[in-house]
Design a protein around this motif. Structure first.
Motif: not given
Length: 385
Positions: A175-198
């Motif tokens: 007996a041995h364990k299985s292994a599943v590899t996942f790749a996750t990508e988050v797509t955000g939205h760029e803005a100036h760091s002083s305007l975090t709400h944008h």
């Protein structure tokens, strides 16, 4: 026909001399083995994984009928980059009863014994076949052997058992364990760091996802392993790589990470990704309220199936007899055994050397382990005549 004979140590020296790091391929080693088998008149064929770079080799000693035993091992090794070796990792060096070199225990020691035993297999007059399966790209997710497994399933008489010779100190592992590899990508939205709400900060969103993975991890630990056979005694989830952002004053548009599960053979393989995906979906509305193009995408990029114990498994019963053992064991690392089990061939793991020496600088195998493996093979011959 009489070819060249090698002791196990001599054959191991030959195999270690080939740098078969997964990224570089294994063709010179395979060509050497083919020449050796040709000298003994042993039929063999290749099943390519990556043309002109990586291939699998399958050989048969004895009659080409169903019901034989496959002795299976991978030819590739992990890199030595940055490791403080005290000798050339691709030259076999003996110090006392230890044989040093990359792949000595994982797992060219097993292959060396199998190949050195070919003359004995031939002389025995086998009534059932012994097959040799040499694979590639095991170390990067058990990928290379898959075309060979499909070939065996679709085109060859069905073997009765597979013994994968990963280093178990010649203990029988069912007996041995299985292994599943996942790749996750988050797509955000760029803005100036002083305007975090944008903007939509992909790294902060990834942080929330990582926190959910941590919660899943704690739940798996609390649930544990009812059999208490595995170390650690629970399914695991792990994050190995993360990258994102371009500058400290830019709200990052992208963050990606790679993570994996190693599940007990009885675990629901869909539970972790289903829970993760549900959590990700709850994050997306707030992201898309700021920028519609944002989102979270996850892909399962590789699956290595677990190996589950089988009641009255012919492979297990045979290996226990050959190892003079009366108990089986479980391991947390993955092997190619589960792929053979998936196509209906009973499989176990049993091979010389300790997994504790694998992947380290100054990897070694004890000569006593080679002797135990030779005795195992001698008993196998008696079962096949």
């Amino acid at each position: 026909m009489t070819g060249r004979t090698y002791s196990a140590e001599e054959m191991l020296a030959q195999l270690i001399g080939f740098d078969t790091t997964s990224r570089d391929g294994n063709l010179p080693l395979i060509a050497f083995v083919e020449d050796y088998l040709d000298g003994w008149g042993v039929p063999h064929f290749r099943v390519d994984y990556e043309a002109n770079k990586k291939t699998n080799l399958f050989a048969t000693i004895g009659p080409a009928i169903a019901g034989g035993v496959v002795l299976s091992g991978h030819t590739d090794v992990v890199p030595v980059d940055g490791q403080p070796w005290t000798s050339d990792p691709f030259t076999l060096v003996q110090r006392g009863e230890r044989l040093f070199g990359r792949g000595t225990c994982d797992m060219k020691g097993f292959l060396a014994v199998c190949l050195a035993e070919v003359p004995n297999f031939l002389r025995a007059g086998l009534k059932r076949p012994i097959h040799l399966a040499l694979s590639c790209d095991e170390e990067v997710g058990c990928k290379g052997v898959r075309p060979l497994v499909a070939h065996i399933r679709d085109r060859l008489p069905r073997p009765g058992a597979v013994i994968v010779g990963e280093p178990t100190s010649m203990k029988v592992v069912n007996a041995h364990k299985s292994a599943v590899t996942f790749a996750t990508e988050v797509t955000g939205h760029e803005a100036h760091s002083s305007l975090t709400h944008h903007g939509v900060n992909a790294i902060l969103v990834a942080g929330e996802l990582l926190s959910e993975i941590s919660r899943i991890r704690e739940d798996l630990i609390a649930r544990g392993d009812p059999t208490q056979r595995f170390d650690p005694p629970y399914s695991t989830v792990h994050v190995g790589v993360i990258e994102g952002g371009t500058a400290k004053n830019i709200i990052p548009r992208r963050c990606a990470f790679q993570w994996e599960t190693r599940l007990l053979p009885t675990a629901d393989p869909d539970e972790v990704p289903r829970r993760f995906e549900a959590f990700a979906k709850r994050l997306e509305p707030a992201m898309q309220a700021v920028a519609p193009e944002t989102g979270i995408a996850t892909e399962a990029v590789n699956l290595v199936p677990g190996l589950a114990p089988e009641k009255d498994s012919p492979a297990e019963l045979l290996a226990l007899r050959l190892a003079n053992a009366n108990a089986t064991h479980a391991v947390s690392y993955c092997t190619e055994a589960g792929l053979f089990q998936q196509i209906g061939i009973p499989a176990v793991i049993c091979g010389p050397g300790s997994i504790e020496q694998a992947h380290k600088p100054d990897e070694f195998i004890e000569t006593s382990e080679l002797r135990k493996c030779e005795a195992f093979m001698a008993r196998l011959v008696q079962q096949m005549v």
